[in-house]
Write a protein that holds these residues in place. Sequence first.
Motif, short mmCIF file in Angstrom:
data_model
loop_
_atom_site.label_atom_id
_atom_site.label_comp_id
_atom_site.label_asym_id
_atom_site.label_seq_id
_atom_site.Cartn_x
_atom_site.Cartn_y
_atom_site.Cartn_z
N ARG A 41 0.82 -1.20 0.00
CA ARG A 41 0.00 0.00 0.00
C ARG A 41 0.86 1.26 0.00
O ARG A 41 2.05 1.20 0.30
CB ARG A 41 -0.94 -0.04 1.20
N PRO A 42 0.26 2.40 -0.33
CA PRO A 42 1.03 3.64 -0.33
C PRO A 42 1.68 3.85 1.03
O PRO A 42 1.11 3.49 2.06
CB PRO A 42 -0.02 4.72 -0.59
N GLU A 58 -3.51 6.90 -6.14
CA GLU A 58 -3.68 5.54 -5.63
C GLU A 58 -4.13 4.60 -6.75
O GLU A 58 -3.63 3.49 -6.90
CB GLU A 58 -4.68 5.54 -4.49
#
Length: 433
Positions: A181-182, A242
């Motif tokens: 994930r970021p 995202e």
Amino acid sequence: MANIVAIVGRPNVGKSTLFNRLVEERKAIMASESGTTRDRHYGYATWNGKNFTVVDTGGYVQGSSDIFEKSICEQAKIAIEEASVVLFMVDCQVGITAMDKEVAHILRAADKPVLLVANKADNVDTALMAHEFHALGLGNPYPISAASGTGTGDLLDQVTVYCQDTIEQETDIPKIAILGRPNVGKSSLLNALLGEERSIVTPIAGTTRDAIDTTYNLYGKNFILTDTAGIRKKSKVKEDIEFYSTLRALKALQDADVCIIMIDATLGLEGQDVNLISLAYKYKKGILLLVNKWDLIKKDNHTNAQFKKNIEQELGAHSHIPILFISALHKQRIFQAIEKALEVYTNKTQKISTAALNQTMLPVIERYPPPAVKGKYIKIKYVARLPTHTPVIAFFCNLPQYVQPPYKRYLENQLRKNFNLAGVPVQLVFRKK
Ligand SMILES: Nc1nc2c(ncn2[C@@H]2O[C@H](COP(=O)(O)OP(=O)(O)OP(=O)(O)O)[C@@H](O)[C@H]2O)c(=O)[nH]1
Ligand SMILES: Nc1nc2c(ncn2[C@@H]2O[C@H](COP(=O)(O)OP(=O)(O)OP(=O)(O)O)[C@@H](O)[C@H]2O)c(=O)[nH]1
């Protein structure tokens, strides 16, 4: 080449309903596979022997209605760049809206296949309304009812025309993708590796927007690292960034041999991480789990073991995935992480001899034979590894259809216990003999 199918369209047309219909939901193989649609923005689908990742763009658009319209257009642009096929969904019961026209305008300029999906064609009358969408200039609409499934077969037939066949390539250099994930620390890990490791052989520069593959040499071993951390700095909207990095990561996942999945120690294993692991597993990738930012955790003697135990519990059937605790920031265990990933690759591509398999597995089977079903005794006669890239173990028996899931799990556990298969997806097949 990766197969990515993106569903775009304005809110409420039925994107997530179609998404749910397309992705494989039946086998929940993880203890905590997150189920709600909007937590799952992507999923694995197969049709006509082709497999592809479906991305529901709806999950990436949030917030007020004024940023909404811009976001949908922006996502359509990103989808064109990154997906193999774009499904543009409209609503038969509403007809053409201004928003539809705007998105169509963007998609008409695409040099990617765009399929116009006219949803909510629940009956003959509404299906007839689908014709109106010709006016969008995107060819014949596919009338479907995502809710009931009508028409989705024809749509999928066309989708798979644009998908590549999955070829199990025999790669000579293992390809490793770093995913997560970021903000988990993917860039930090790459930079740490780059900074320390002097022997980069060739940076294979793609176009700026493609994931960058770099060939490394570490302890005499070559491997390719795919950088998925680079993001579209141009955009200021968080959701767009995202969405963009997700599409890139999904492509990198399909092209990799081993996926390093990074999580943040301060956050633990979250739904999205589990979905990513599950996807990598379905694509038969080797998997390594890195718990980054380990420096931020207050530790005593038991922390490590307890953390590991909790994750293993959450991973359920995938508890065999190796877990390593690192700090990209402090360069702790970063090379060990690469070594581990290479080990997973070795496990995945190892030759398991038929002799060794039978020597090990036949006594295991004899000790605990498959339970009889409907008074019929199942006899497993021999075991062989099929000539595939990722291990497929075939059990030859008299009544293959009667072998039950618990027994299959027993066999898989025994295989894992006796052979080095950590982080490797193993498929068991039962054949009549
Ligand atoms: N009649 C009918 N209703 C449908 C069909 N597909 C979806 N719907 C309904 O349309 C509504 C919106 O569906 P969603 O799948 O949430 O739409 P979405 O495009 O993902 O919406 P966002 O989350 O706002 O992006 C829901 O109430 C669904 O039940 C269909 O084929 N026929
Ligand atoms: N304490 C600590 N911070 C870390 C560690 N690794 C990364 N960080 C910090 O976490 C933040 C995000 O790190 P990045 O490397 O940019 O994360 P990323 O996964 O590449 O993020 P995206 O590019 O958004 O996907 C930065 O502020 C890093 O300094 C670590 O091991 N320990």
